[in-house]
Scaffold this motif. Sequence first.
Motif, PDB file in Angstrom:
ATOM      1  N   PHE A  97       0.817  -1.212   0.000  1.00 42.61           N
ATOM      2  CA  PHE A  97       0.000   0.000   0.000  1.00 42.61           C
ATOM      3  C   PHE A  97       0.851   1.263   0.000  1.00 42.61           C
ATOM      4  O   PHE A  97       0.373   2.332  -0.353  1.00 42.61           O
ATOM      5  CB  PHE A  97      -0.934   0.028   1.214  1.00 42.61           C
ATOM      6  N   LEU A  98       2.107   1.160   0.401  1.00 42.70           N
ATOM      7  CA  LEU A  98       3.017   2.305   0.452  1.00 42.70           C
ATOM      8  C   LEU A  98       4.358   1.941  -0.146  1.00 42.70           C
ATOM      9  O   LEU A  98       4.743   0.775  -0.170  1.00 42.70           O
ATOM     10  CB  LEU A  98       3.276   2.731   1.910  1.00 42.70           C
ATOM     11  N   ARG A  99       5.044   2.968  -0.586  1.00 46.14           N
ATOM     12  CA  ARG A  99       6.412   2.809  -1.069  1.00 46.14           C
ATOM     13  C   ARG A  99       7.217   3.974  -0.511  1.00 46.14           C
ATOM     14  O   ARG A  99       6.734   5.109  -0.441  1.00 46.14           O
ATOM     15  CB  ARG A  99       6.423   2.835  -2.594  1.00 46.14           C
ATOM     16  N   LEU A 100       8.423   3.694  -0.087  1.00 44.49           N
ATOM     17  CA  LEU A 100       9.320   4.738   0.411  1.00 44.49           C
ATOM     18  C   LEU A 100      10.180   5.259  -0.732  1.00 44.49           C
ATOM     19  O   LEU A 100      10.621   4.498  -1.578  1.00 44.49           O
ATOM     20  CB  LEU A 100      10.240   4.193   1.502  1.00 44.49           C
ATOM     21  N   SER A 101      10.392   6.547  -0.740  1.00 45.44           N
ATOM     22  CA  SER A 101      11.268   7.151  -1.730  1.00 45.44           C
ATOM     23  C   SER A 101      12.280   8.007  -0.978  1.00 45.44           C
ATOM     24  O   SER A 101      11.886   9.009  -0.369  1.00 45.44           O
ATOM     25  CB  SER A 101      10.462   8.000  -2.704  1.00 45.44           C
ATOM     26  N   PRO A 102      13.529   7.681  -0.936  1.00 39.41           N
ATOM     27  CA  PRO A 102      14.233   6.591  -1.593  1.00 39.41           C
ATOM     28  C   PRO A 102      13.962   5.271  -0.880  1.00 39.41           C
ATOM     29  O   PRO A 102      13.674   5.256   0.322  1.00 39.41           O
ATOM     30  CB  PRO A 102      15.703   6.981  -1.463  1.00 39.41           C
ATOM     31  N   PRO A 103      14.058   4.159  -1.635  1.00 39.35           N
ATOM     32  CA  PRO A 103      13.821   2.848  -1.022  1.00 39.35           C
ATOM     33  C   PRO A 103      14.794   2.601   0.128  1.00 39.35           C
ATOM     34  O   PRO A 103      15.965   2.946   0.062  1.00 39.35           O
ATOM     35  CB  PRO A 103      14.079   1.861  -2.166  1.00 39.35           C
ATOM     36  N   GLY A 104      14.281   2.032   1.185  1.00 39.75           N
ATOM     37  CA  GLY A 104      15.124   1.742   2.336  1.00 39.75           C
ATOM     38  C   GLY A 104      15.359   2.929   3.238  1.00 39.75           C
ATOM     39  O   GLY A 104      16.139   2.851   4.173  1.00 39.75           O
ATOM     40  N   GLY A 105      14.675   4.043   2.964  1.00 34.83           N
ATOM     41  CA  GLY A 105      14.843   5.229   3.794  1.00 34.83           C
ATOM     42  C   GLY A 105      14.148   5.083   5.139  1.00 34.83           C
ATOM     43  O   GLY A 105      13.453   4.114   5.400  1.00 34.83           O
ATOM     44  N   ARG A 106      14.353   6.058   5.987  1.00 34.16           N
ATOM     45  CA  ARG A 106      13.724   6.064   7.310  1.00 34.16           C
ATOM     46  C   ARG A 106      12.402   6.812   7.216  1.00 34.16           C
ATOM     47  O   ARG A 106      12.245   7.722   6.415  1.00 34.16           O
ATOM     48  CB  ARG A 106      14.646   6.745   8.317  1.00 34.16           C
ATOM     49  N   TYR A 107      11.450   6.445   8.064  1.00 34.76           N
ATOM     50  CA  TYR A 107      10.123   7.042   8.017  1.00 34.76           C
ATOM     51  C   TYR A 107      10.128   8.520   8.391  1.00 34.76           C
ATOM     52  O   TYR A 107       9.241   9.255   7.997  1.00 34.76           O
ATOM     53  CB  TYR A 107       9.150   6.297   8.931  1.00 34.76           C
ATOM     54  N   ASP A 108      11.118   8.959   9.148  1.00 32.28           N
ATOM     55  CA  ASP A 108      11.135  10.367   9.524  1.00 32.28           C
ATOM     56  C   ASP A 108      11.819  11.252   8.484  1.00 32.28           C
ATOM     57  O   ASP A 108      11.789  12.473   8.600  1.00 32.28           O
ATOM     58  CB  ASP A 108      11.767  10.557  10.903  1.00 32.28           C
ATOM     59  N   THR A 109      12.424  10.656   7.440  1.00 33.67           N
ATOM     60  CA  THR A 109      13.064  11.462   6.399  1.00 33.67           C
ATOM     61  C   THR A 109      12.607  11.121   4.986  1.00 33.67           C
ATOM     62  O   THR A 109      12.668  11.973   4.105  1.00 33.67           O
ATOM     63  CB  THR A 109      14.596  11.291   6.458  1.00 33.67           C
ATOM     64  N   ALA A 110      12.156   9.905   4.737  1.00 35.54           N
ATOM     65  CA  ALA A 110      11.792   9.478   3.382  1.00 35.54           C
ATOM     66  C   ALA A 110      10.388   9.941   3.020  1.00 35.54           C
ATOM     67  O   ALA A 110       9.533  10.154   3.884  1.00 35.54           O
ATOM     68  CB  ALA A 110      11.872   7.955   3.266  1.00 35.54           C
ATOM     69  N   ASP A 111      10.155  10.112   1.723  1.00 37.77           N
ATOM     70  CA  ASP A 111       8.825  10.444   1.231  1.00 37.77           C
ATOM     71  C   ASP A 111       8.001   9.169   1.115  1.00 37.77           C
ATOM     72  O   ASP A 111       8.505   8.121   0.714  1.00 37.77           O
ATOM     73  CB  ASP A 111       8.908  11.112  -0.141  1.00 37.77           C
ATOM     74  N   LEU A 112       6.723   9.271   1.442  1.00 37.84           N
ATOM     75  CA  LEU A 112       5.806   8.155   1.325  1.00 37.84           C
ATOM     76  C   LEU A 112       4.969   8.321   0.070  1.00 37.84           C
ATOM     77  O   LEU A 112       4.509   9.415  -0.230  1.00 37.84           O
ATOM     78  CB  LEU A 112       4.896   8.074   2.559  1.00 37.84           C
ATOM     79  N   VAL A 113       4.776   7.239  -0.670  1.00 36.77           N
ATOM     80  CA  VAL A 113       4.007   7.256  -1.911  1.00 36.77           C
ATOM     81  C   VAL A 113       2.925   6.193  -1.800  1.00 36.77           C
ATOM     82  O   VAL A 113       3.216   5.035  -1.480  1.00 36.77           O
ATOM     83  CB  VAL A 113       4.913   6.970  -3.135  1.00 36.77           C
ATOM     84  N   LEU A 114       1.678   6.580  -2.057  1.00 32.59           N
ATOM     85  CA  LEU A 114       0.577   5.611  -2.040  1.00 32.59           C
ATOM     86  C   LEU A 114       0.674   4.729  -3.277  1.00 32.59           C
ATOM     87  O   LEU A 114       0.795   5.231  -4.391  1.00 32.59           O
ATOM     88  CB  LEU A 114      -0.780   6.328  -2.054  1.00 32.59           C
ATOM     89  N   THR A 115       0.629   3.410  -3.097  1.00 33.25           N
ATOM     90  CA  THR A 115       0.624   2.479  -4.221  1.00 33.25           C
ATOM     91  C   THR A 115      -0.480   1.460  -3.997  1.00 33.25           C
ATOM     92  O   THR A 115      -0.833   1.152  -2.856  1.00 33.25           O
ATOM     93  CB  THR A 115       1.971   1.737  -4.358  1.00 33.25           C
ATOM     94  N   MET A 116      -1.028   0.946  -5.083  1.00 30.09           N
ATOM     95  CA  MET A 116      -2.113  -0.021  -5.000  1.00 30.09           C
ATOM     96  C   MET A 116      -1.562  -1.415  -5.227  1.00 30.09           C
ATOM     97  O   MET A 116      -1.016  -1.701  -6.293  1.00 30.09           O
ATOM     98  CB  MET A 116      -3.174   0.292  -6.045  1.00 30.09           C
ATOM     99  N   PRO A 117      -1.682  -2.298  -4.233  1.00 32.16           N
ATOM    100  CA  PRO A 117      -1.218  -3.669  -4.441  1.00 32.16           C
ATOM    101  C   PRO A 117      -2.081  -4.382  -5.469  1.00 32.16           C
ATOM    102  O   PRO A 117      -3.231  -4.017  -5.690  1.00 32.16           O
ATOM    103  CB  PRO A 117      -1.355  -4.324  -3.074  1.00 32.16           C
ATOM    104  N   ARG A 118      -1.515  -5.398  -6.094  1.00 32.21           N
ATOM    105  CA  ARG A 118      -2.268  -6.160  -7.083  1.00 32.21           C
ATOM    106  C   ARG A 118      -3.486  -6.802  -6.428  1.00 32.21           C
ATOM    107  O   ARG A 118      -3.385  -7.416  -5.382  1.00 32.21           O
ATOM    108  CB  ARG A 118      -1.407  -7.243  -7.686  1.00 32.21           C
ATOM    109  N   GLY A 119      -4.625  -6.642  -7.056  1.00 35.06           N
ATOM    110  CA  GLY A 119      -5.838  -7.283  -6.595  1.00 35.06           C
ATOM    111  C   GLY A 119      -6.566  -6.556  -5.487  1.00 35.06           C
ATOM    112  O   GLY A 119      -7.689  -6.918  -5.146  1.00 35.06           O
TER     113      GLY A 119
END
Length: 135
Positions: A97-119
């Motif tokens: 449901f979410l993706r971090l940008s950059p991948p592997g970043g920390r929640y207090d610094t990384a951007d959150l992106v809404l994504t829709m899982p398959r199905g």
Amino acid sequence: MTTAARPTPAQMPSRRPGTPAVQETPRPPAHREPWQKAVLASSLPANFRFVAIALSTHADGTGHIAQQPRLIGLVHNTGINARQVAVALTALCDRGFLRLSPPGGRYDTADLVLTMPRGAAARARRAENRSNTDA
């Protein structure tokens, strides 16, 4: 008659030599309304869904989050402990449901992106159709 010892999984190569590693293709941002319905129809615990809906209030209609609430913002919005919010965000990332940008970043610094899982959208539509027929 002797047979050769079978290799264990630890002895096997992680992938076939000469083949490129599989790279996950980034999914596009999810539209906010179907995303919210999919989260609410999921089997996530109630506090995880609460964090997800609180996060989605910061997104525009296309699912982009211009003003990132970060971890501390979600703590203030929900009133839930920071560790519990982090666990909820981890579960949302694991479920797709979410993706971090950059991948592997920390929640207090990384951007959150809404994504829709398959199905997930199809499951939400089925759940909505069932609730409409019950009414």
